[in-house]
Structures are given as C-alpha cells and as structure tokens.
Design an enzyme around this catalytic site. Structure first.
Site, short mmCIF file in Angstrom:
data_model
loop_
_atom_site.label_atom_id
_atom_site.label_comp_id
_atom_site.label_asym_id
_atom_site.label_seq_id
_atom_site.Cartn_x
_atom_site.Cartn_y
_atom_site.Cartn_z
N ARG A 39 55.13 -24.17 -13.20
CA ARG A 39 53.71 -24.46 -13.48
C ARG A 39 53.43 -24.42 -14.98
O ARG A 39 52.28 -24.33 -15.39
CB ARG A 39 52.81 -23.48 -12.75
CG ARG A 39 53.15 -22.04 -13.04
CD ARG A 39 52.12 -21.16 -12.43
NE ARG A 39 52.55 -19.79 -12.43
CZ ARG A 39 51.78 -18.78 -12.09
NH1 ARG A 39 50.55 -19.02 -11.72
NH2 ARG A 39 52.22 -17.57 -12.11
N LYS A 77 50.20 -23.25 -19.32
CA LYS A 77 50.58 -22.58 -18.08
C LYS A 77 49.46 -22.79 -17.06
O LYS A 77 48.31 -22.48 -17.34
CB LYS A 77 50.80 -21.09 -18.32
CG LYS A 77 51.21 -20.33 -17.06
CD LYS A 77 51.70 -18.95 -17.40
CE LYS A 77 51.95 -18.10 -16.15
NZ LYS A 77 52.45 -16.78 -16.51
N ASP A 137 52.00 -24.52 -6.11
CA ASP A 137 51.04 -25.60 -6.39
C ASP A 137 50.95 -25.92 -7.89
O ASP A 137 50.16 -26.77 -8.30
CB ASP A 137 49.65 -25.21 -5.86
CG ASP A 137 49.15 -23.90 -6.44
OD1 ASP A 137 49.80 -23.35 -7.36
OD2 ASP A 137 48.09 -23.42 -5.98
N GLY A 138 51.71 -25.21 -8.69
CA GLY A 138 51.71 -25.50 -10.13
C GLY A 138 50.49 -24.97 -10.87
O GLY A 138 50.32 -25.21 -12.06
N ARG A 184 49.74 -21.44 -24.36
CA ARG A 184 50.57 -20.34 -24.87
C ARG A 184 51.45 -20.83 -26.01
O ARG A 184 51.86 -21.99 -26.04
CB ARG A 184 51.52 -19.81 -23.78
CG ARG A 184 50.93 -19.58 -22.43
CD ARG A 184 51.84 -18.71 -21.57
NE ARG A 184 53.06 -19.36 -21.08
CZ ARG A 184 53.93 -18.77 -20.29
NH1 ARG A 184 53.76 -17.51 -19.91
NH2 ARG A 184 55.00 -19.41 -19.86
N ARG A 238 64.99 -18.24 -22.10
CA ARG A 238 65.14 -16.92 -21.46
C ARG A 238 66.61 -16.66 -21.17
O ARG A 238 67.43 -17.59 -21.23
CB ARG A 238 64.40 -16.92 -20.11
CG ARG A 238 62.97 -17.28 -20.19
CD ARG A 238 62.61 -18.43 -19.23
NE ARG A 238 61.30 -18.99 -19.64
CZ ARG A 238 60.15 -18.47 -19.26
NH1 ARG A 238 60.13 -17.48 -18.40
NH2 ARG A 238 59.02 -18.96 -19.72
N ASP A 253 64.69 -14.08 -15.72
CA ASP A 253 63.96 -15.30 -16.10
C ASP A 253 62.71 -14.96 -16.91
O ASP A 253 62.08 -15.85 -17.48
CB ASP A 253 63.58 -16.12 -14.86
CG ASP A 253 62.93 -15.28 -13.79
OD1 ASP A 253 63.56 -14.32 -13.32
OD2 ASP A 253 61.77 -15.56 -13.42
P1 AMP Z 1 56.77 -15.58 -12.45
O1 AMP Z 1 56.87 -14.47 -11.47
O2 AMP Z 1 55.33 -15.95 -12.77
O3 AMP Z 1 57.56 -15.36 -13.68
O4 AMP Z 1 57.33 -16.87 -11.71
C1 AMP Z 1 58.61 -16.95 -11.14
C2 AMP Z 1 58.93 -18.37 -10.80
O5 AMP Z 1 57.99 -18.90 -9.86
C3 AMP Z 1 58.90 -19.33 -11.98
O6 AMP Z 1 59.90 -20.28 -11.77
C4 AMP Z 1 57.52 -19.94 -11.88
O7 AMP Z 1 57.44 -21.18 -12.51
C5 AMP Z 1 57.36 -20.06 -10.38
N1 AMP Z 1 55.94 -20.07 -9.99
C6 AMP Z 1 55.09 -19.02 -9.97
N2 AMP Z 1 53.87 -19.42 -9.52
C7 AMP Z 1 53.95 -20.74 -9.27
C8 AMP Z 1 53.03 -21.73 -8.79
N3 AMP Z 1 51.78 -21.43 -8.48
N4 AMP Z 1 53.49 -22.99 -8.65
C9 AMP Z 1 54.75 -23.31 -8.95
N5 AMP Z 1 55.66 -22.43 -9.40
C10 AMP Z 1 55.28 -21.16 -9.55
MG MG Z 2 58.27 -16.10 -15.23
#
Ligand code: AMP
Ligand code: MG
Length: 510
Positions: A97, A117, A129-130, A187, A194, A267
């Site tokens: 996203r 973001k 949903d991005g 951002r 990473r 990540d």
């Molecule tokens: P995070 O825990 O926010 O670091 O996210 C972990 C992974 O999930 C990353 O690859 C994010 O891009 C993906 N991600 C988190 N929320 C969403 C979302 N609403 N739509 C698509 N990908 C998501």
């Molecule tokens: Mg992340």
C-alpha cells in the site's frame, strides 16, 4: 537512480514476481473529497524546499499527496521485498500500500525518497485493499516527526491527507468490522530498503539481482563510508559491519527513549538503520521492561526489553541474505559478533547521558541497573523519572525530592532509593560533575513530552470527527520536546498518564 534497478511492468497483482526489485504502479486516486489534515512544515521546508504556507493552499499539493496527481517525469514504483515475520520466513511481501514517487535532491544537497502510504493497491497487496485508516496514519505522522525531534534516526512524515473514502477494518480482530476513512501519508526517507529487500533475492536464488542491489546500496547510500569503485568482498563485509553497528546504535536509542516499535520483522528493519513503518508502536509510561505495544503480539516477541535481541536476530537474517555473495563467511560472523559489545557501549552512553553524566565512570552500569530496578518495582514513569533528576541537587548533604517531582516521589518509596542517590552523588563527585552541568545535560537529553498513547488517542478521536487541531497541536508540542510549554502543561502532557491509558489497545490493524 532507482530506475537503474530491475523493474517489472506487470501491473496486476501476483502471488510471486521473480527477479525484480520494483514493479511499476500508479497510485489510486481517492474518490471523495480529500483534505490536507496536517503538514510538517519542518519536513516540507527543510527537506522538500517547499513553502509550507503556500502548500496548504495548493490544490495540486493535496492532489499529489492523495495520489490523484503524479508529477511529470515521476515513475511510481512498488518495491518487492520479503521478510521474517514474528520469526518465520514469510517470503514475498512488498509495498502492498506504499508507492515510491521518486527521488529528490534538495537545496542542501541531500538525497530523499518520497513515498505515499495508503495510496491504493499494488502488485504486492495480496488480500489487502492498499489503504490506510485515519488512526494509523495520524500515529505514523506524529511518531515520525516526534522521533526526529528526539534525535532518533527515522523516516519523516511531510503531510497527512484524509478523505471520506470508506475503508473496512476489524480493528481488534474480534469480528467487529467497522467502516473507517482512508488517509494517506507522504513519507520521506533517504532510503526505503529493508533487510527483507535483500532476503527476498537471496532466498529465491536471485543472486545476480542480489549483487546488483547490494552494490546499488553501497554506491548510493554508503558512499560516505566506502568509496565507490569496483566493489568486492571486502566492501560487502564492510557494509555489513556498518549496518551491524548502526542497528546496535538504533536499538540503544530506542531503549533510551522508551520506544517499542511493535513489529520488528525484518521487512520493517531499514538497511540504513532508521526507524521505519510505524504501526502498533508505543512509548513506555510506567517503566515496564515487559511492555508489549502491539495487542496482536501474544507472545511478547517484540516487547520493549526484547528489542536489542531482535536487532541481533534481524542482523543475523541479513547475514544469511548476504551469504550468497560472500566467499569467507567467517568475516560476516565476526562482524555480527561485534553487535553486543557495540550495543552495550551505546546503551551505557545513552543512559548515562539521561543521568546527565557524559564522562566515563566504573559504576555507571551499576547506576543504570539500580535506577531501572527501582522504576520497575515502583512502576514510576520512565520519561518523567529521568527528566525529574534535574530537580535533585547532589551537592546538598541530603538529597531532597521537591514536591513537583511526582515521578521521583513514587520511585523513592523503594528501599534502594538512598543507595541510588548516594551512588549517583559519588559518581558526580568522582568526575567533578557540577549540578548545573549535570542538569543541563539532563534537560537536553530527557524529553518533557513524548507521544504517549493516550495523547495520540485523543488526537485520533477528534481527527475522526474531522477536527485536526489536536493532531496539529501535538505535532507542534513534539517539535520541541525538551522545552516546557504552557499549553502542553495545561493539557497534562507531562503528568502521569490517566488510568484509562492502561486499557488502550493498539493492534496491527491499520
Ligand atoms: P506492516 O505490518 O504494515 O509493516 O505490513 C506488512 C505487509 O503487509 C507489507 O507488505 C504491507 O505492504 C502489507 N499491508 C499491510 N496493510 C495492507 C493493506 N491494507 N493493503 C495491502 N497491503 C498491506
Ligand atoms: Mg512494514
């Protein structure tokens, strides 16, 4: 520059996209009215050379942050990375996203990468949903800027846009789906790569791409340390050693301000050792080493006290990711082995500074340990207890605690309190540290204000009613966290957190 790396043009979502570092994407426009809820004038003017006032009135800027307008020449990208999530290899994750809009070299000659973001689906969105909701975006906006002003390496947040576009979230994963509103954060970071950026290539045998990315990282982000040339084994090893050191330093800094990231997966660990991807983070209120900021982290894998170990774990995963390029792995092992020594030195230095002591003393570890023991047992507030050390006069025969030092009064109920003050005083005497010098260091090291969960929560609640004044007030206060401010005092921001703060929960849902 980034466009020199392998880029895939398949726009649609796929379970696995091999042999690439980026995929071309387009941000998805917000469909409903979007408005600029907050800007960081510091980030806009100092980093992006933009005049904050004119930006606030500019429709183009709102469109830009909303993902409705892409600047000419920009090739928006989503980055493919992998990661170890809660200890297990999750394979491909990627920017699900987030969209990288491009690079900017500012008037100070600094290089920055701009990212949105919450700007819609990418090939890495998987089931997501991005989008991002207001509450998590407000937290990311405020935390990035607050951490910067605390002197902690971090990504920055330049602007926050909110819309009426509905986003559906089950905030506590308990079957209560709610409609929330979409928000986007602009951002900024010198790099968004990473540990997982290298892991995905190494683990899938994409060694040419791995070498290409490692050399890109060396050339573009570490040229100040390692002169660009035909890179070889020694450079890879030196790069790894630098990342080990910088991550150890970052972990010490996190501990020193009582910051718990919440989701320390590989990540979310930057190759530049800056704090990135603010999610269910938390700052300590009462000192509790077992503090777990993320209500989804049942095992407490990422508890406050575990972060140094997690730093080591993640660096070990980075070591594994670099192995395919390395002929003598023992050199990587040797670099990793230096982690703990580096961490403890940094930790000791950061914490002694919190006591106002910047010269070495053989009892420094003892002083830190006894004070933290006292805080643990009494549950005294971490930030305020350290700050209020500026009210103690060690030169006096009896160290009195002034009435307004509420956190120290709580701490002083501990039986070791007198032992602590005498140890503290002896150290000051030994190194000829005057009260005034000590107090000056304390005041510039220990903030009066941090982004406590309850403060963020109040700002979020009003933001969800479309009133962003609290967000802006907090942003303003946290810009000068070491200075007492009348309005912040009136709001109780340097007082003990209210009881209800204990029951606040922050989950991974964002
Ligand atoms: P995070 O825990 O926010 O670091 O996210 C972990 C992974 O999930 C990353 O690859 C994010 O891009 C993906 N991600 C988190 N929320 C969403 C979302 N609403 N739509 C698509 N990908 C998501
Ligand atoms: Mg992340």
């Amino acid at each position: 520059m980034l466009l020199n790396l392998p880029i895939d043009s398949i726009i649609k979502s796929q379970a696995f996209i091999p042999r690439t570092v980026f995929s071309k994407v387009s941000p998805t426009s917000l469909k409903t009215r979007s408005k600029l809820a907050a800007v960081s004038t510091d980030a806009l003017s100092r980093i992006l050379d933009l005049d904050a006032e004119s930006v606030a009135d500019s429709e183009l800027f709102v469109d830009f942050v909303s993902g409705n307008a892409v600047l000419s020449g920009s090739v928006p990208l989503a980055h493919r990375y992998g990661g170890h999530q809660f200890g297990s290899w999750a394979n491909q994750l990627g920017d699900g996203r987030a969209v990288l809009l491009g690079e900017y070299i500012n008037s100070h000659g600094e290089y920055w990468e701009l990212q949105l973001k919450g700007s819609g689906k990418t090939p890495y969105s998987r089931a997501g949903d991005g989008r991002a909701v207001i509450r998590s975006s407000v937290r990311e906006f405020l935390a990035s800027e607050a951490m910067f002003h605390l002197g902690i390496p971090t990504s920055r947040a330049a602007a926050l846009v909110v819309s009426d576009d509905p986003v559906y979230r089950d905030q506590f994963y308990d079957g209560h789906m709610k409609t929330e509103r979409a928000a986007v954060v602009l951002r900024l970071a010198p790099s968004w790569f990473r540990i997982g950026s290298l892991e995905i290539l190494a683990r899938n045998g994409e060694h040419d791409e791995l070498k290409q990315l490692v050399e890109f990282v060396l050339q573009h982000y570490f040229h100040a340390y390692i002169t660009p040339k035909e890179y070889g084994q020694d450079d890879y090893i030196q790069l790894y050693g630098i990342i080990v050191n910088q991550t150890a330093d970052l972990m010490a800094k996190w501990q020193s301000v009582g910051f718990a990231h919440g989701v320390c997966n590989t990540d979310n660990f930057s190759l530049l050792s800056i704090t990135i991807d603010y999610g269910p983070f938390g700052f300590l209120d009462a000192y509790d080493p077992n503090f777990i900021p993320n209500s989804s982290d049942d095992e407490g894998r990422y508890a406050y006290k575990k972060q140094p170990e997690v730093g080591f774990f993640n660096l070990n995963k980075l070591r594994e990711a670099m192995l395919p390029l390395i002929q003598s792995p023992a050199q990587l092992d040797a670099a990793l082995e230096k982690y703990w020594n580096r961490f403890y030195r940094a930790y000791n230095r950061e914490f002694m500074k919190k006591f106002g002591v910047i010269r070495e003393h053989q009892d420094s570890q003892k002083l830190i340990a006894v004070f933290l023991d006292i805080l643990t047992a009494t549950g005294a507030d971490f930030t305020a207890s350290f700050r209020q050390l500026n009210l103690l006069l060690l030169a006096e025969d009896v160290v009195q605690i002034p009435t307004d030092a509420w956190a120290l009064h709580k701490a002083s109920r501990h039986k070791k309190w007198n032992y602590f003050t005498s140890l503290y005083r002896n150290i000051a005497l030994d190194i000829r540290l005057s009260d005034s010098e000590r107090i000056n260091v304390i005041n510039s090291t220990n903030p009066v204000y941090i982004l406590r969960n309850w403060m963020a929560q109040q700002a979020i609640m009003t933001a969800e009613q479309d009133d962003f004044s609290e967000v802006n007030d907090l942003w303003q206060i946290l810009r000068t966290p070491y200075t007492e401010q009348a309005y912040a005092e009136k709001r109780g921001f340097s007082r003990e957190s209210p009881k209800w703060a204990k029951y606040l929960k922050v989950s991974c849902s964002s």
